[in-house]
Design a protein around this motif. Structure first.
Motif, short mmCIF file in Angstrom:
data_model
loop_
_atom_site.label_atom_id
_atom_site.label_comp_id
_atom_site.label_asym_id
_atom_site.label_seq_id
_atom_site.Cartn_x
_atom_site.Cartn_y
_atom_site.Cartn_z
N ARG A 138 -4.19 3.84 9.78
CA ARG A 138 -3.75 3.70 11.17
C ARG A 138 -4.43 4.75 12.04
NH1 ARG A 138 1.65 5.27 10.50
NH2 ARG A 138 1.64 5.52 12.73
N LEU B 138 0.85 -1.20 0.00
CA LEU B 138 0.00 0.00 0.00
C LEU B 138 0.88 1.24 0.00
CD1 LEU B 138 -2.48 -1.14 2.78
CD2 LEU B 138 -2.91 -1.14 0.32
N ASP B 139 0.29 2.37 -0.40
CA ASP B 139 1.00 3.63 -0.31
C ASP B 139 1.10 4.07 1.15
OD1 ASP B 139 1.21 3.62 -3.03
OD2 ASP B 139 -0.39 5.06 -3.38
N ALA B 140 2.18 4.79 1.44
CA ALA B 140 2.42 5.18 2.84
C ALA B 140 1.33 6.09 3.37
CB ALA B 140 3.79 5.84 2.96
N GLY B 141 0.83 6.99 2.52
CA GLY B 141 -0.20 7.92 2.99
C GLY B 141 -1.48 7.19 3.38
N MET B 142 -1.85 6.23 2.57
CA MET B 142 -3.07 5.48 2.90
C MET B 142 -2.87 4.65 4.17
SD MET B 142 -5.26 2.70 0.78
CE MET B 142 -6.25 3.96 0.00
N THR B 143 -1.71 4.06 4.31
CA THR B 143 -1.42 3.29 5.52
C THR B 143 -1.55 4.18 6.75
OG1 THR B 143 0.17 2.10 4.18
CG2 THR B 143 0.24 1.70 6.52
N THR B 144 -1.02 5.38 6.65
CA THR B 144 -1.08 6.30 7.78
C THR B 144 -2.52 6.68 8.09
OG1 THR B 144 1.08 7.13 7.17
CG2 THR B 144 -0.21 8.50 8.66
N ARG B 145 -3.28 6.99 7.03
CA ARG B 145 -4.67 7.39 7.27
C ARG B 145 -5.46 6.23 7.88
NH1 ARG B 145 -3.77 10.85 2.85
NH2 ARG B 145 -4.19 9.23 1.34
#
Lengths: 515, 395
Positions: A318, A309-316
């Motif tokens: 989380r 997954l893209d890092a931004g989506m992973t962060t959102r």
């Protein structure tokens, strides 16, 4: 890392999680000719509706969910649930608010006491708003950044709102984002009715009645039906496991292969496409399409993993809010407790709107409330007189409970249980002596037993900033994920809940995409 | 609170400051990531001339440096950046870039593979939150080591000779490779990298050894014309080379206020970096859609412009009328004797046919408007063979 993915079985579609939405989704896809395998980690299907192990020998435990508020009419009709054994002990349960100043019973817009007319007017208005919102539940949320919006349907739904009329539409706009407490204080004087409104607006939420945007949660509760009865409260025969079994039978009758005790370890991805999945016992199943109903967070963060997954989506993901505020209390009782009212009702233990807010306050700081509020169901009251009489069990949703207690999990659980029993003893003196066994599931217990992130039974808080096209995240709101062949459904997706609507919507989206 | 607030206090001094301040006749300083660095020591033209004809020292300590280490450091960086780390052996350096989910460039930088599981990422902007977010799910530790490592760039045709005279044998060191040398009681890391497009090196050392290294190099380098250079001279050299700088040639996606200011690597001419087959990386799906759908909206181009008036900040027109793009960096190149520019042009004008630049030339207080035809030209503009020759030439 494991070696190359080689499967022992193959199917068109795998649905993960045999809760109501997983079952509905699997059934719909199977009805449309797909070969569907439905995987359930537990021995029984049903998810939050599944039968739990007995509290004590001879005392069957209620399910996590103990009442039905919505069954999506598409699901009910197409799965023909009554033919598959769904039967109601009560299809439209009254609600009784337990109060030291006398109990008050509600049946839809009918209330007792001096506020009866005010309640009827408020209820009818909110029901008309809910009716205008209900069609939005039966379609994927609109999204400007995506193609494939059902503009015609959206226009019809929007027109439905406008057709409330100028005055009512203005009221709708005034109330849609208001908090429940203000509405209760503006419209009602009877503290018991205020309590009922405030309790139901925050049931299952991580919010008190004074928290912003809580009235929309109440509207969301009203925006549904059971067997044609709008905003009804249903108790199936055999409780929620009875509904789960009927849905499972219906799904299997549609051709779904149900595999229980099948816990998914990971979703296999090759060339940015779903290849299948691997179970914790090592079994590999190859499938070009996987639909997960177990929640957006566990699906994407655990089964897929950040590296796909893209890092931004992973962060959102989380950061997506998923705090459980509800605990579940189960009591095995030697006799039916006496609450001083007809036990064939949903009992709300909250004397006024302040009791609900006060029970939420300590939870904000990771502490246990002194006087929790609760929704009580006594299933055995409905089977009394039938042979064999069911042993007496009390099932209560207890609010609010900290999902990450400062005092530690075991201390908080013990404190919460003591507070619950003290509260119950005041409402039904003598109940303590009837208790054979008590069992309390705190939000963190619910997370462990059911896999719900944070123990939030919505798989991610249902709050206005995480609803509709924001559920669970804007990029995931139309059931598709960035990984080709992987789709989401379940309570964590629009419209949430366990009505099967999310499952049906996801199946429709998959079919329309030709995926 | 003790001492003045960070936003009112003087900027930090780098470990080389005792020497750079002594050499800075103009006391011309410029802020760089919270540090005070020399903009110009005395004469930027002479400092630039030294970059191209002798050797220069340029204090690059303020460059943001991250230490990225752990068993899954390679996997984490492969998911973060565009290029494939499997192709980066220990002791090598990669020029790379990374994007957000939408495939828009956040920064470019150099990635040093110091050990199998240990890397240093050097870049213009600060990225720790993004790096930590990107590290979720990977067994890797990331820390800002900007203050822990002093760095100086030694650039110019005589730079290899300076190092040889200083006792560091760099004859076998190829471009984008690095080597470790003993220095005093510690270690000195020398990489054959730089920002001038010329033969040159970057030296990485503990802050406590920084002044000693400066003194040693200046003493041994004197016969080879070694002088300190400031940022003005280096920026002129980088424009001649045609290198991009964050916030000058592109707006990092995480800083852009206007949604049309962001650029993808394909739009910045960095598409060659993308390894489509290495597995997933952040932005890959968006970039794949851009590539396959031919959705790029911009192209970055190198331009030749008649005359000798720098076109910095100028607007480009198609057919002298329709706005077609703008220039982000420009100079009249003293080395090439050409008037050069780096420009963003709308994708449909990428061929640069019938493209004109409107330059406001100030001549004795008065602006004259020039409308000049531009010609697309290859970047890097300045790329002498000596920059790549191994062993390096002895000038």
């Amino acid at each position: 890392m494991p070696g190359p993915f080689s499967s022992t079985g193959t199917t068109d579609v795998v649905v993960i999680g045999a809760g109501p939405n997983g079952l509905a989704c699997a059934a719909r896809l199977a009805q449309k000719g797909r070969r569907v395998t439905l995987l359930e980690a537990e021995p029984e299907p049903g998810g939050g509706a599944r039968a739990l192990p007995d509290i004590a020998p001879g005392w069957p435990s209620p399910a996590l969910a103990h009442l039905v508020r919505h069954i999506d009419p598409r699901v009910e009709a197409a799965m023909d649930l009554s033919r598959h054994g769904l039967d109601w002990m009560a299809a439209d349960l009254p609600t009784t608010v337990l109060s030291p100043q006398g109990h008050l019973t509600l049946r839809g817009d009918q209330a007792e006491g001096a506020d009866a007319a005010a309640w009827a007017a408020l209820h009818r208005r909110l029901m008309s708003f809910a009716a205008a919102l209900e069609p939005f539940r039966q379609m994927p949320p609109p999204r400007l950044a995506a193609s494939g919006n059902a503009w015609g349907q959206l226009a019809r739904n929007a027109l439905g709102l406008r057709k409330l009329g100028a005055t009512e539409f203005r009221e709708f706009l005034r109330l849609i984002l208001i908090n429940a407490h203000d509405v209760a204080q503006d419209e009602l004087t009877d503290p018991r009715l205020r309590a009922a409104l405030c309790f139901d607006a925050t049931l299952g939420a991580w919010a008190g009645p004074r928290s912003p945007n809580t009235l929309i949660l109440y509207l969301d509760r009203l925006a549904g039906q059971i067997a044609g009865g709008k905003a009804a409260l249903g108790l199936p025969r055999d409780g929620l496991p009875g509904l789960a079994r009927a849905m499972a039978r219906a799904a299997q009758a549609s051709g779904v292969t149900l595999r229980t005790n099948a816990r998914v370890a990971r979703i296999e991805i090759a060339n940015d496409r779903v290849a299948g999945l691997v179970l914790t016992d090592g079994t590999a199943i190859s499938a070009p399409l996987v639909v997960s109903a177990i929640g957006p967070k566990p699906t994407l963060l655990n089964l897929v993993g950040p590296r796909h997954l893209d890092a931004g989506m992973t962060t959102r993901l989380r950061h997506q809010k998923s705090r459980g505020g509800a605990a579940k209390l189960h009591l095995a009782l030697s006799d039916l407790p006496d609450f001083g009212t007809d036990p064939k009702a949903r009992l709300i233990l909250a004397e006024d709107e302040h009791a609900v807010e006060t029970a939420f306050n300590p939870v904000k700081y990771g502490e246990v409330p002194d006087a929790p509020v609760m929704e009580i169901v006594l299933p055995s009251a409905f089977t009394g007189g039938q042979a064999p009489a069911a042993p007496h069990v009390l099932s209560a949703i207890v609010q609010f409970a900290p999902h990450a207690p400062r005092a530690g999990e075991d201390t908080a659980r013990a404190a919460m249980l003591a507070a619950c029993l003290a509260r119950l003893e005041r409402a039904a003196p003598g109940i303590g002596k009837l208790i054979v066994k008590a069992d309390l599931l705190m939000p963190y217990d619910i997370e462990r037993k059911f896999g719900m992130a944070g123990g939030n039974w919505h798989h991610g808080e249902l709050s206005v900033e995480q609803m509709l096209f924001l559920r669970p995240l804007p990029q995931l709101s139309r059931y598709a994920t960035p990984v080709s062949g992987l789709w989401l459904t379940g309570a964590g997706t629009h419209p949430g809940g366990m009505s099967g609507a999310a499952g049906w919507n996801a199946a429709e989206a998959i079919l329309e995409a030709g995926a | 609170m003790t001492g003045p607030r960070f936003d009112t206090a003087p900027l930090l001094e780098t470990p080389f400051h005792p020497r750079t301040t002594a050499a800075n006749r103009l006391q011309n300083w410029a802020g760089w990531s919270g540090y005070r660095t020399a903009g110009c020591y005395g004469d930027s033209e002479m400092e630039h001339s030294a970059i191209r004809n002798a050797a220069t020292l340029y204090d690059i300590t303020p460059m943001t440096k991250y230490r990225i280490a752990g068993p899954e450091a390679e996997a984490c960086l492969n998911r973060l950046t565009l290029r494939n780390l499997a192709k980066l052996p220990v002791g090598s350096v990669q020029y790379t870039a990374w994007t957000d989910d939408a495939g828009k460039v956040m920064d470019d930088g150099t990635l040093f593979r110091i050990g199998p599981d240990r890397f240093r990422l050097c870049c213009q902007e600060r990225h720790l939150p993004w790096l930590l977010d990107s590290a979720q799910g990977f067994d890797v530790e990331i820390a800002d080591e900007t203050e822990a490592v002093a760095a100086v760039a030694l650039q110019g045709p005589t730079s290899a000779s300076v190092l040889t005279a200083a006792g560091f044998d760099v004859s076998a060191l190829k471009p984008f490779r690095m080597q470790d040398y003993p220095f005093r009681d510690g270690r000195l890391l020398i990489s054959r990298t730089g920002f001038t497009g010329d033969l040159g090196y970057e030296l990485w050392v503990a802050p406590t050894d920084a002044v000693a290294l400066w003194d040693h190099l200046m003493a041994q380098g004197a016969p080879f014309g070694l002088v300190p250079a400031g940022t003005e001279a280096v920026m002129l050299a980088r424009t001649e080379a045609g290198f991009l700088t964050a916030n000058l040639d592109f707006i990092p996606a995480q800083q852009a206020l206007r949604e049309d200011r962001v650029r993808s690597p394909l739009e910045l001419g960095l598409g060659w970096m993308i390894d489509w087959d290495k597995g997933h990386f952040t932005g890959r799906r968006a970039l794949l859609a851009e590539r396959d759908g031919q959705l790029s909206r911009w192209a970055i181009v190198g331009l030749d412009i008649p005359g000798n008036v720098s076109a910095e900040g100028s607007v480009l027109y198609y057919g002298k009328k329709r706005e077609a793009g703008f220039i982000t960096a420009a100079c009249w190149s003293p080395t090439l004797k050409r008037n050069l520019a780096i420009a963003h042009v709308a994708a449909r004008y990428a061929a640069c046919d019938d493209l004109w630049v409107e330059i406001y030339a100030q001549r004795e207080l008065q602006y004259h408007k020039l409308m000049l035809p531009v010609r697309k030209t290859e970047r890097p503009f300045f790329a002498p063979d000596r920059r790549r020759a191994t062993p390096p030439g002895r000038f």
